[in-house]
Motif scaffolding. Structure first.
Motif, PDB file in Angstrom:
ATOM      1  N   UNK A   1       0.819  -1.216   0.000  1.00  0.00           N
ATOM      2  CA  UNK A   1       0.000   0.000   0.000  1.00  0.00           C
ATOM      3  C   UNK A   1       0.854   1.269   0.000  1.00  0.00           C
ATOM      4  N   UNK A   2       0.390   2.291  -0.726  1.00  0.00           N
ATOM      5  CA  UNK A   2       1.010   3.611  -0.734  1.00  0.00           C
ATOM      6  C   UNK A   2       0.031   4.605  -0.105  1.00  0.00           C
ATOM      7  N   UNK A   3       0.538   5.517   0.691  1.00  0.00           N
ATOM      8  CA  UNK A   3      -0.338   6.498   1.356  1.00  0.00           C
ATOM      9  C   UNK A   3       0.074   7.928   1.018  1.00  0.00           C
ATOM     10  N   UNK A   4       0.655   8.120  -0.167  1.00  0.00           N
ATOM     11  CA  UNK A   4       1.035   9.475  -0.560  1.00  0.00           C
ATOM     12  C   UNK A   4      -0.168  10.266  -1.077  1.00  0.00           C
ATOM     13  N   UNK A   5      -1.249   9.568  -1.417  1.00  0.00           N
ATOM     14  CA  UNK A   5      -2.479  10.224  -1.847  1.00  0.00           C
ATOM     15  C   UNK A   5      -3.609   9.718  -0.968  1.00  0.00           C
ATOM     16  N   UNK A   6      -4.288  10.627  -0.294  1.00  0.00           N
ATOM     17  CA  UNK A   6      -5.347  10.250   0.641  1.00  0.00           C
ATOM     18  C   UNK A   6      -6.631  10.977   0.272  1.00  0.00           C
TER      19      UNK A   6
ATOM     20  N   UNK B   1       3.721  20.817   4.699  1.00  0.00           N
ATOM     21  CA  UNK B   1       4.392  20.478   3.452  1.00  0.00           C
ATOM     22  C   UNK B   1       3.607  19.496   2.614  1.00  0.00           C
ATOM     23  N   UNK B   2       2.341  19.312   2.963  1.00  0.00           N
ATOM     24  CA  UNK B   2       1.493  18.396   2.203  1.00  0.00           C
ATOM     25  C   UNK B   2       0.813  19.133   1.057  1.00  0.00           C
ATOM     26  N   UNK B   3       0.148  18.379   0.195  1.00  0.00           N
ATOM     27  CA  UNK B   3      -0.601  18.969  -0.900  1.00  0.00           C
ATOM     28  C   UNK B   3      -2.089  18.821  -0.658  1.00  0.00           C
ATOM     29  N   UNK B   4      -2.886  19.532  -1.428  1.00  0.00           N
ATOM     30  CA  UNK B   4      -4.337  19.438  -1.257  1.00  0.00           C
ATOM     31  C   UNK B   4      -5.044  19.725  -2.572  1.00  0.00           C
ATOM     32  N   UNK B   5      -6.195  19.085  -2.732  1.00  0.00           N
ATOM     33  CA  UNK B   5      -7.097  19.366  -3.835  1.00  0.00           C
ATOM     34  C   UNK B   5      -8.491  19.439  -3.217  1.00  0.00           C
ATOM     35  N   UNK B   6      -9.039  20.659  -3.134  1.00  0.00           N
ATOM     36  CA  UNK B   6     -10.388  20.857  -2.597  1.00  0.00           C
ATOM     37  C   UNK B   6     -11.295  21.393  -3.701  1.00  0.00           C
ATOM     38  N   UNK B   7     -12.483  20.870  -3.764  1.00  0.00           N
ATOM     39  CA  UNK B   7     -13.439  21.431  -4.735  1.00  0.00           C
ATOM     40  C   UNK B   7     -13.970  22.764  -4.197  1.00  0.00           C
ATOM     41  N   UNK B   8     -14.446  23.590  -5.109  1.00  0.00           N
ATOM     42  CA  UNK B   8     -14.927  24.917  -4.736  1.00  0.00           C
ATOM     43  C   UNK B   8     -16.089  25.284  -5.644  1.00  0.00           C
TER      44      UNK B   8
ATOM     45  N   UNK C   1       1.725  13.766   2.001  1.00  0.00           N
ATOM     46  CA  UNK C   1       0.495  13.259   1.408  1.00  0.00           C
ATOM     47  C   UNK C   1      -0.259  14.388   0.729  1.00  0.00           C
ATOM     48  N   UNK C   2      -1.076  14.016  -0.233  1.00  0.00           N
ATOM     49  CA  UNK C   2      -1.948  14.968  -0.915  1.00  0.00           C
ATOM     50  C   UNK C   2      -3.381  14.618  -0.527  1.00  0.00           C
ATOM     51  N   UNK C   3      -4.075  15.578   0.056  1.00  0.00           N
ATOM     52  CA  UNK C   3      -5.449  15.372   0.492  1.00  0.00           C
ATOM     53  C   UNK C   3      -6.412  15.789  -0.613  1.00  0.00           C
ATOM     54  N   UNK C   4      -7.370  14.931  -0.918  1.00  0.00           N
ATOM     55  CA  UNK C   4      -8.401  15.249  -1.890  1.00  0.00           C
ATOM     56  C   UNK C   4      -9.745  15.214  -1.173  1.00  0.00           C
ATOM     57  N   UNK C   5     -10.457  16.337  -1.173  1.00  0.00           N
ATOM     58  CA  UNK C   5     -11.718  16.402  -0.435  1.00  0.00           C
ATOM     59  C   UNK C   5     -12.677  17.363  -1.124  1.00  0.00           C
ATOM     60  N   UNK C   6     -13.960  17.281  -0.715  1.00  0.00           N
ATOM     61  CA  UNK C   6     -14.955  18.142  -1.352  1.00  0.00           C
ATOM     62  C   UNK C   6     -15.012  19.503  -0.670  1.00  0.00           C
TER      63      UNK C   6
ATOM     64  N   UNK D   1      -5.405   5.529  -2.536  1.00  0.00           N
ATOM     65  CA  UNK D   1      -5.728   5.759  -3.950  1.00  0.00           C
ATOM     66  C   UNK D   1      -6.493   4.595  -4.576  1.00  0.00           C
ATOM     67  N   UNK D   2      -6.513   3.428  -3.918  1.00  0.00           N
ATOM     68  CA  UNK D   2      -7.277   2.287  -4.411  1.00  0.00           C
ATOM     69  C   UNK D   2      -8.657   2.212  -3.766  1.00  0.00           C
ATOM     70  N   UNK D   3      -8.950   3.191  -2.906  1.00  0.00           N
ATOM     71  CA  UNK D   3     -10.251   3.204  -2.255  1.00  0.00           C
ATOM     72  C   UNK D   3     -10.338   2.319  -1.033  1.00  0.00           C
TER      73      UNK D   3
END
Length: 227
Positions: free
Chosen positions: A112-117, A214-221, A193-198, A157-159
């Motif tokens: 398992x990889x946990x760099x993308x959560x 120092x982490x990354x993020x992707x949030x919807x807006x 890690x890169x966090x992806x959330x709504x 990343x695999x759910x």
């Protein structure tokens, strides 16, 4: 010649052996048996957890309904509904350790990889009007007036779930991210890690938190709400 008594359940589900194989590969039987070693109750927690798992995957239903269909599986199922509730109380004492154990087994066995959560929050309601320290009235996703409990869930990343954490029902979704991520980085020894959330998790505090670590993020807006 023999006759089958009326009402006897003879149908068996053979497909659960696939899940049973993974269950034993993760050594969950060893974990539950070890945790029961010094307990005084007579039920077998490993047997109960296996049946609950198989039923959740194949016949999603209540705990009561699960007990009623337990004979569909080949695994030993000599327990009552009261035993199930007592077993879940027992599991609650070891829930955090169980999550770490499963994570370590997945890392070891499946790489398992946990760099993308991926992270999100849902809530559960209770058939009562009574509130306590955890069950509080808040924004119910089912628009119910009952007290609720918030659950933050992080998956890879695999759910596949990494960890979950429970929060008071009146806590806003965005307030769960920081404590949940702190727990993941501490308990699961993750790196960047890169966090992806709504958009429910999109707040200035959360963005600052990800940036400082120092982490990354992707949030919807919302387009309408964006500058």
């Amino acid at each position: 010649e023999s006759k089958v008594a009326r009402g006897v359940q003879n149908r068996k589900n053979y497909g659960h052996i696939v899940f049973s194989k993974v269950y034993h590969e993760l050594e969950l039987d060893r974990f539950f048996n070890n945790k029961q070693r010094h307990e005084k109750f007579k039920f077998n927690s490993n047997s109960i957890m296996k049946v609950l798992l198989f039923a959740r995957l194949l016949y999603p239903c209540s705990k009561k309904a699960t007990v009623e269909i337990k004979e569909r599986f080949f695994d030993k199922a000599d327990f009552t509904l009261d035993d199930v509730y007592d077993c879940l109380t027992h599991f609650d004492k070891h829930a955090k350790e169980a999550q770490r154990f499963i994570h370590e087994q997945i890392v070891k066995g499946y790489g398992r990889k946990t760099d993308l959560v991926y992270y999100d929050v849902t809530n559960y309601y209770f058939e009562t009007d009574k509130q306590d320290d955890l069950r509080r009235k808040g924004y119910s996703k089912e628009h119910r007036p009952n007290p609720i409990v918030q659950m933050g869930l992080a998956v890879d990343k695999q759910g596949i779930p990494i960890a979950y954490q429970l929060f008071e029902g009146n806590k806003h979704d965005s307030q769960t991210l920081m404590p949940a991520l702190k727990n993941i980085k501490k308990e699961y020894k993750t790196e960047r890690i890169v966090v992806v959330a709504d958009k429910g998790l999109n707040s200035g505090n959360n963005i600052a938190f990800n940036t400082v670590l120092g982490d990354g993020y992707v949030y919807s807006q919302s387009v309408r709400g964006a500058s």
